[in-house]
Design a protein around this motif. Sequence first.
Motif, PDB file in Angstrom:
ATOM      1  N   THR A 180      -4.398  10.713  -9.628  1.00 60.47           N
ATOM      2  CA  THR A 180      -3.071  10.143  -9.437  1.00 60.47           C
ATOM      3  C   THR A 180      -2.553  10.441  -8.036  1.00 60.47           C
ATOM      4  O   THR A 180      -1.984   9.574  -7.369  1.00 60.47           O
ATOM      5  CB  THR A 180      -2.084  10.683 -10.493  1.00 60.47           C
ATOM      6  OG1 THR A 180      -2.545  10.305 -11.791  1.00 60.47           O
ATOM      7  CG2 THR A 180      -0.677  10.141 -10.279  1.00 60.47           C
ATOM      8  N   ARG A 181      -2.761  11.664  -7.578  1.00 61.76           N
ATOM      9  CA  ARG A 181      -2.311  12.038  -6.242  1.00 61.76           C
ATOM     10  C   ARG A 181      -3.032  11.210  -5.177  1.00 61.76           C
ATOM     11  O   ARG A 181      -2.432  10.790  -4.181  1.00 61.76           O
ATOM     12  CB  ARG A 181      -2.545  13.533  -6.019  1.00 61.76           C
ATOM     13  CG  ARG A 181      -1.601  14.415  -6.837  1.00 61.76           C
ATOM     14  CD  ARG A 181      -2.043  15.859  -6.870  1.00 61.76           C
ATOM     15  NE  ARG A 181      -2.095  16.444  -5.538  1.00 61.76           N
ATOM     16  CZ  ARG A 181      -2.631  17.636  -5.272  1.00 61.76           C
ATOM     17  NH1 ARG A 181      -3.187  18.337  -6.256  1.00 61.76           N
ATOM     18  NH2 ARG A 181      -2.625  18.109  -4.051  1.00 61.76           N
ATOM     19  N   ALA A 182      -4.329  10.952  -5.396  1.00 63.53           N
ATOM     20  CA  ALA A 182      -5.092  10.152  -4.435  1.00 63.53           C
ATOM     21  C   ALA A 182      -4.619   8.702  -4.437  1.00 63.53           C
ATOM     22  O   ALA A 182      -4.463   8.084  -3.376  1.00 63.53           O
ATOM     23  CB  ALA A 182      -6.580  10.230  -4.756  1.00 63.53           C
ATOM     24  N   THR A 183      -4.387   8.141  -5.633  1.00 65.53           N
ATOM     25  CA  THR A 183      -3.901   6.765  -5.735  1.00 65.53           C
ATOM     26  C   THR A 183      -2.509   6.644  -5.113  1.00 65.53           C
ATOM     27  O   THR A 183      -2.221   5.683  -4.383  1.00 65.53           O
ATOM     28  CB  THR A 183      -3.855   6.315  -7.211  1.00 65.53           C
ATOM     29  OG1 THR A 183      -5.185   6.347  -7.742  1.00 65.53           O
ATOM     30  CG2 THR A 183      -3.301   4.913  -7.353  1.00 65.53           C
ATOM     31  N   PHE A 184      -1.673   7.613  -5.376  1.00 63.80           N
ATOM     32  CA  PHE A 184      -0.319   7.649  -4.796  1.00 63.80           C
ATOM     33  C   PHE A 184      -0.401   7.689  -3.273  1.00 63.80           C
ATOM     34  O   PHE A 184       0.291   6.938  -2.573  1.00 63.80           O
ATOM     35  CB  PHE A 184       0.426   8.865  -5.333  1.00 63.80           C
ATOM     36  CG  PHE A 184       1.799   9.071  -4.744  1.00 63.80           C
ATOM     37  CD1 PHE A 184       2.879   8.322  -5.187  1.00 63.80           C
ATOM     38  CD2 PHE A 184       2.014  10.020  -3.751  1.00 63.80           C
ATOM     39  CE1 PHE A 184       4.152   8.510  -4.651  1.00 63.80           C
ATOM     40  CE2 PHE A 184       3.280  10.215  -3.209  1.00 63.80           C
ATOM     41  CZ  PHE A 184       4.343   9.461  -3.654  1.00 63.80           C
ATOM     42  N   SER A 185      -1.256   8.566  -2.750  1.00 61.10           N
ATOM     43  CA  SER A 185      -1.407   8.706  -1.302  1.00 61.10           C
ATOM     44  C   SER A 185      -1.901   7.417  -0.663  1.00 61.10           C
ATOM     45  O   SER A 185      -1.402   6.988   0.383  1.00 61.10           O
ATOM     46  CB  SER A 185      -2.383   9.849  -0.993  1.00 61.10           C
ATOM     47  OG  SER A 185      -2.588   9.973   0.394  1.00 61.10           O
ATOM     48  N   HIS A 186      -2.882   6.775  -1.303  1.00 59.77           N
ATOM     49  CA  HIS A 186      -3.438   5.536  -0.772  1.00 59.77           C
ATOM     50  C   HIS A 186      -2.399   4.416  -0.826  1.00 59.77           C
ATOM     51  O   HIS A 186      -2.247   3.643   0.132  1.00 59.77           O
ATOM     52  CB  HIS A 186      -4.674   5.143  -1.590  1.00 59.77           C
ATOM     53  CG  HIS A 186      -5.482   4.034  -0.989  1.00 59.77           C
ATOM     54  ND1 HIS A 186      -5.167   2.710  -1.163  1.00 59.77           N
ATOM     55  CD2 HIS A 186      -6.579   4.062  -0.195  1.00 59.77           C
ATOM     56  CE1 HIS A 186      -6.033   1.956  -0.516  1.00 59.77           C
ATOM     57  NE2 HIS A 186      -6.908   2.755   0.077  1.00 59.77           N
ATOM     58  N   SER A 187      -1.674   4.332  -1.920  1.00 65.59           N
ATOM     59  CA  SER A 187      -0.706   3.252  -2.104  1.00 65.59           C
ATOM     60  C   SER A 187       0.493   3.388  -1.169  1.00 65.59           C
ATOM     61  O   SER A 187       0.954   2.395  -0.586  1.00 65.59           O
ATOM     62  CB  SER A 187      -0.233   3.226  -3.562  1.00 65.59           C
ATOM     63  OG  SER A 187       0.765   2.256  -3.758  1.00 65.59           O
ATOM     64  N   LYS A 188       0.993   4.608  -1.008  1.00 64.11           N
ATOM     65  CA  LYS A 188       2.222   4.791  -0.216  1.00 64.11           C
ATOM     66  C   LYS A 188       2.013   4.472   1.261  1.00 64.11           C
ATOM     67  O   LYS A 188       2.986   4.300   1.997  1.00 64.11           O
ATOM     68  CB  LYS A 188       2.760   6.209  -0.384  1.00 64.11           C
ATOM     69  CG  LYS A 188       1.952   7.292   0.316  1.00 64.11           C
ATOM     70  CD  LYS A 188       2.595   8.650   0.143  1.00 64.11           C
ATOM     71  CE  LYS A 188       1.822   9.726   0.915  1.00 64.11           C
ATOM     72  NZ  LYS A 188       2.434  11.061   0.775  1.00 64.11           N
ATOM     73  N   ALA A 189       0.738   4.391   1.679  1.00 70.77           N
ATOM     74  CA  ALA A 189       0.457   4.005   3.064  1.00 70.77           C
ATOM     75  C   ALA A 189       0.762   2.536   3.307  1.00 70.77           C
ATOM     76  O   ALA A 189       0.871   2.102   4.459  1.00 70.77           O
ATOM     77  CB  ALA A 189      -1.007   4.302   3.389  1.00 70.77           C
ATOM     78  N   HIS A 190       0.890   1.759   2.209  1.00 75.37           N
ATOM     79  CA  HIS A 190       1.080   0.313   2.340  1.00 75.37           C
ATOM     80  C   HIS A 190       2.395  -0.193   1.767  1.00 75.37           C
ATOM     81  O   HIS A 190       2.871  -1.248   2.177  1.00 75.37           O
ATOM     82  CB  HIS A 190      -0.072  -0.423   1.643  1.00 75.37           C
ATOM     83  CG  HIS A 190      -1.425   0.016   2.096  1.00 75.37           C
ATOM     84  ND1 HIS A 190      -1.959  -0.354   3.305  1.00 75.37           N
ATOM     85  CD2 HIS A 190      -2.341   0.828   1.501  1.00 75.37           C
ATOM     86  CE1 HIS A 190      -3.166   0.203   3.445  1.00 75.37           C
ATOM     87  NE2 HIS A 190      -3.412   0.914   2.364  1.00 75.37           N
ATOM     88  N   THR A 191       2.970   0.578   0.824  1.00 76.16           N
ATOM     89  CA  THR A 191       4.157   0.063   0.132  1.00 76.16           C
ATOM     90  C   THR A 191       4.886   1.208  -0.579  1.00 76.16           C
ATOM     91  O   THR A 191       4.283   2.257  -0.853  1.00 76.16           O
ATOM     92  CB  THR A 191       3.728  -0.998  -0.909  1.00 76.16           C
ATOM     93  OG1 THR A 191       4.871  -1.665  -1.422  1.00 76.16           O
ATOM     94  CG2 THR A 191       2.934  -0.380  -2.056  1.00 76.16           C
ATOM     95  N   PRO A 192       6.171   1.055  -0.883  1.00 81.55           N
ATOM     96  CA  PRO A 192       6.859   2.073  -1.687  1.00 81.55           C
ATOM     97  C   PRO A 192       6.125   2.291  -3.013  1.00 81.55           C
ATOM     98  O   PRO A 192       5.651   1.336  -3.640  1.00 81.55           O
ATOM     99  CB  PRO A 192       8.249   1.463  -1.911  1.00 81.55           C
ATOM    100  CG  PRO A 192       8.444   0.554  -0.746  1.00 81.55           C
ATOM    101  CD  PRO A 192       7.087  -0.023  -0.476  1.00 81.55           C
ATOM    102  N   THR A 193       6.034   3.552  -3.430  1.00 79.52           N
ATOM    103  CA  THR A 193       5.235   3.903  -4.612  1.00 79.52           C
ATOM    104  C   THR A 193       5.945   4.976  -5.426  1.00 79.52           C
ATOM    105  O   THR A 193       6.552   5.891  -4.871  1.00 79.52           O
ATOM    106  CB  THR A 193       3.848   4.424  -4.181  1.00 79.52           C
ATOM    107  OG1 THR A 193       3.203   3.436  -3.376  1.00 79.52           O
ATOM    108  CG2 THR A 193       2.970   4.735  -5.386  1.00 79.52           C
ATOM    109  N   ILE A 194       5.848   4.844  -6.744  1.00 80.33           N
ATOM    110  CA  ILE A 194       6.427   5.849  -7.642  1.00 80.33           C
ATOM    111  C   ILE A 194       5.469   6.101  -8.793  1.00 80.33           C
ATOM    112  O   ILE A 194       4.767   5.184  -9.246  1.00 80.33           O
ATOM    113  CB  ILE A 194       7.813   5.401  -8.169  1.00 80.33           C
ATOM    114  CG1 ILE A 194       8.400   6.479  -9.103  1.00 80.33           C
ATOM    115  CG2 ILE A 194       7.748   4.041  -8.858  1.00 80.33           C
ATOM    116  CD1 ILE A 194       9.842   6.258  -9.486  1.00 80.33           C
ATOM    117  N   VAL A 195       5.433   7.330  -9.288  1.00 81.23           N
ATOM    118  CA  VAL A 195       4.589   7.720 -10.410  1.00 81.23           C
ATOM    119  C   VAL A 195       5.452   7.903 -11.659  1.00 81.23           C
ATOM    120  O   VAL A 195       6.506   8.550 -11.597  1.00 81.23           O
ATOM    121  CB  VAL A 195       3.835   9.036 -10.119  1.00 81.23           C
ATOM    122  CG1 VAL A 195       3.016   9.479 -11.344  1.00 81.23           C
ATOM    123  CG2 VAL A 195       2.930   8.887  -8.902  1.00 81.23           C
ATOM    124  N   VAL A 196       5.015   7.326 -12.775  1.00 79.78           N
ATOM    125  CA  VAL A 196       5.641   7.608 -14.071  1.00 79.78           C
ATOM    126  C   VAL A 196       4.560   8.185 -14.980  1.00 79.78           C
ATOM    127  O   VAL A 196       3.439   7.695 -15.000  1.00 79.78           O
ATOM    128  CB  VAL A 196       6.279   6.361 -14.718  1.00 79.78           C
ATOM    129  CG1 VAL A 196       7.434   5.851 -13.876  1.00 79.78           C
ATOM    130  CG2 VAL A 196       5.267   5.263 -14.949  1.00 79.78           C
TER     131      VAL A 196
END
Length: 273
Positions: A42-58
């Motif tokens: 999850t941390r890796a997906t969050f890190s990758h995603s936030k480089a391109h767009t706003p991201t939030i984890v639920v």
Amino acid sequence: DIEPTLYNTTCPFVEKVWNRSEKIGKDGYTIVVHGKPKHEETRATFSHSKAHTPTIVVKDMKQAERLAAYITRSEDPAQFYTEFEGQYSRGFNVETDLDRIGVVNQTTMLASDTQGIADYLKQVIAKHFDLNELSIKDRFADTRDTLCYATNDNQTAVSNMLDVEADFALVIGGYNSSNTSHLVELCELKLPTYFINHEDCLIDDHTIRHFDLHGHKEMDSTLPLPAGRPVRVLITSGASCPDSLVERVVFRMSLLTGNKDELMAVQDELSRS
């Protein structure tokens, strides 16, 4: 000097999630990641995603329902930053970044839970913005094909197996494995369930050493063996558990229950067919 050879060992299902997150992020959607906030994937997906767009984890449906309150503006936006602290990307604007979203997941989460969260948030978006099945695409990205089929197939198979009567379940896999833990949770809904990582956890014909998922510790328990009839055991394993380990557990179980000869006969028959 010898030039090093580099290998990409990223799980292709995880990489698919990353690629889709990047694409829909560049299309203007915020990414909602269903996963355990502190899990490595999850941390890796969050890190990758936030480089391109706003991201939030639920982490679950309960948090998705809380997120929905901010989508519909029924909660004070200022409260969002405290409630979801550590789960949103830097610069996240709760008043604008939840108007267009797409849901992806930590691939080892229950696929049915992720789909449930996605369907719920889709309905919230549709109702809030008065959208139909065609116009919803402008505000909710379809990411259903990013669900890991290996994990999903495992979960579906276990759900179907639970329709068959059994005395207890053995779930085999690493104690730190998220997808195996979810299989344990599924089995616990219907059966006494024992989470083991080796055939030697079957200590004798009555005693099993297993991991207590809720107490986070190993413990010894007495197997609920029936009297006067053969035992019926549901056996499953995590997505990355070696087949050889499952076979050793099955063989150990056959030894302890006096069914070795029957097991060998079945194996011989299968090898000839």
